[in-house]
Design an enzyme around this catalytic site. Structure first.
Site, short mmCIF file in Angstrom:
data_model
loop_
_atom_site.label_atom_id
_atom_site.label_comp_id
_atom_site.label_asym_id
_atom_site.label_seq_id
_atom_site.Cartn_x
_atom_site.Cartn_y
_atom_site.Cartn_z
N HIS A 154 0.84 -1.19 0.00
CA HIS A 154 0.00 0.00 0.00
C HIS A 154 0.89 1.25 0.00
O HIS A 154 2.10 1.17 0.21
CB HIS A 154 -0.94 0.02 1.22
CG HIS A 154 -0.26 0.11 2.53
ND1 HIS A 154 -0.09 -0.97 3.38
CD2 HIS A 154 0.31 1.16 3.17
CE1 HIS A 154 0.54 -0.58 4.46
NE2 HIS A 154 0.81 0.70 4.37
P1 TYD Z 1 -2.08 -3.71 7.39
O1 TYD Z 1 -2.12 -2.33 6.88
O2 TYD Z 1 -2.61 -4.80 6.52
O3 TYD Z 1 -0.59 -4.10 7.81
P2 TYD Z 1 0.73 -4.15 6.88
O4 TYD Z 1 0.88 -2.79 6.27
O5 TYD Z 1 1.83 -4.47 7.83
O6 TYD Z 1 0.56 -5.20 5.87
O7 TYD Z 1 -2.82 -3.76 8.80
C1 TYD Z 1 -3.39 -4.93 9.34
C2 TYD Z 1 -4.69 -4.56 10.07
O8 TYD Z 1 -4.42 -3.76 11.20
C3 TYD Z 1 -5.64 -3.77 9.17
O9 TYD Z 1 -6.94 -4.25 9.42
C4 TYD Z 1 -5.52 -2.35 9.68
C5 TYD Z 1 -5.14 -2.53 11.13
N1 TYD Z 1 -4.30 -1.46 11.68
C6 TYD Z 1 -4.78 -0.67 12.71
O10 TYD Z 1 -5.93 -0.82 13.17
N2 TYD Z 1 -3.96 0.31 13.23
C7 TYD Z 1 -2.72 0.52 12.76
O11 TYD Z 1 -2.01 1.42 13.25
C8 TYD Z 1 -2.23 -0.31 11.69
C9 TYD Z 1 -0.85 -0.11 11.12
C10 TYD Z 1 -3.05 -1.29 11.18
#
Ligand code: TYD
Length: 138
Positions: free
Chosen positions: A49
């Site tokens: 992302h």
């Molecule tokens: P995600 O963005 O998929 O993690 P990565 O970038 O490491 O692949 O995040 C996983 C889940 O956690 C998603 O449902 C969003 C949630 N999340 C939060 O609630 N707060 C946060 O600060 C972060 C980074 C993620």
């Protein structure tokens, strides 16, 4: 690609390692959120992302992983393999995290609270958004 690494100062001595990180001194923004990724499943890749506005600094206090960065024009790969090695990831950069060694902790300092609306999770949309962004800048 303009990649900004931040080298944290080691305050280590004979007793072990120590690093202190202060907002607006070691980190070029106010830190509103800290999160960390750990117990990563072998072979798992994360991220995929970009953020519209968020800035982040990433580092591995333990272990190592690789970060692939893509600004829509160029790609780069950064190895985070030392607790004193920070990577600034600005907004509008696509990022992927992979090659986590067992036991790795990836710590992330973020310039803002969690906001799903700030995410771009589709690469094609990211690519289009850059064109719009660049047109606005002209
Ligand atoms: P995600 O963005 O998929 O993690 P990565 O970038 O490491 O692949 O995040 C996983 C889940 O956690 C998603 O449902 C969003 C949630 N999340 C939060 O609630 N707060 C946060 O600060 C972060 C980074 C993620």
């Amino acid at each position: 690609m303009d990649i900004k690494m931040i080298k944290f100062r080691l305050l280590s001595d004979g007793r072990g390692g120590l690093i202190a990180i202060e907002q607006l001194k070691d980190i070029p923004f106010e830190i509103k959120r800290v999160y960390y990724i750990f117990d990563v499943t072998e072979g798992a890749q994360r991220g995929f992302h970009a953020h519209k506005n968020l800035q982040q600094v990433m580092f591995c206090p333990n272990g190592s992983c690789k970060i692939r960065l893509d600004d829509g024009t160029e790609k780069a790969e950064v190895l985070l393999d030392s607790p004193d090695k920070g990577l600034l990831v600005k907004s509008n950069i696509w990022r992927e995290m992979y090659d986590f060694t067992p036991g790795t902790v990836l710590m992330v300092l973020a310039s803002d609270y969690y906001d799903e609306g700030d995410y771009i999770r589709d690469y094609a949309e990211f690519y289009r958004s850059l064109k719009d962004f660049n047109l606005e800048e002209m």
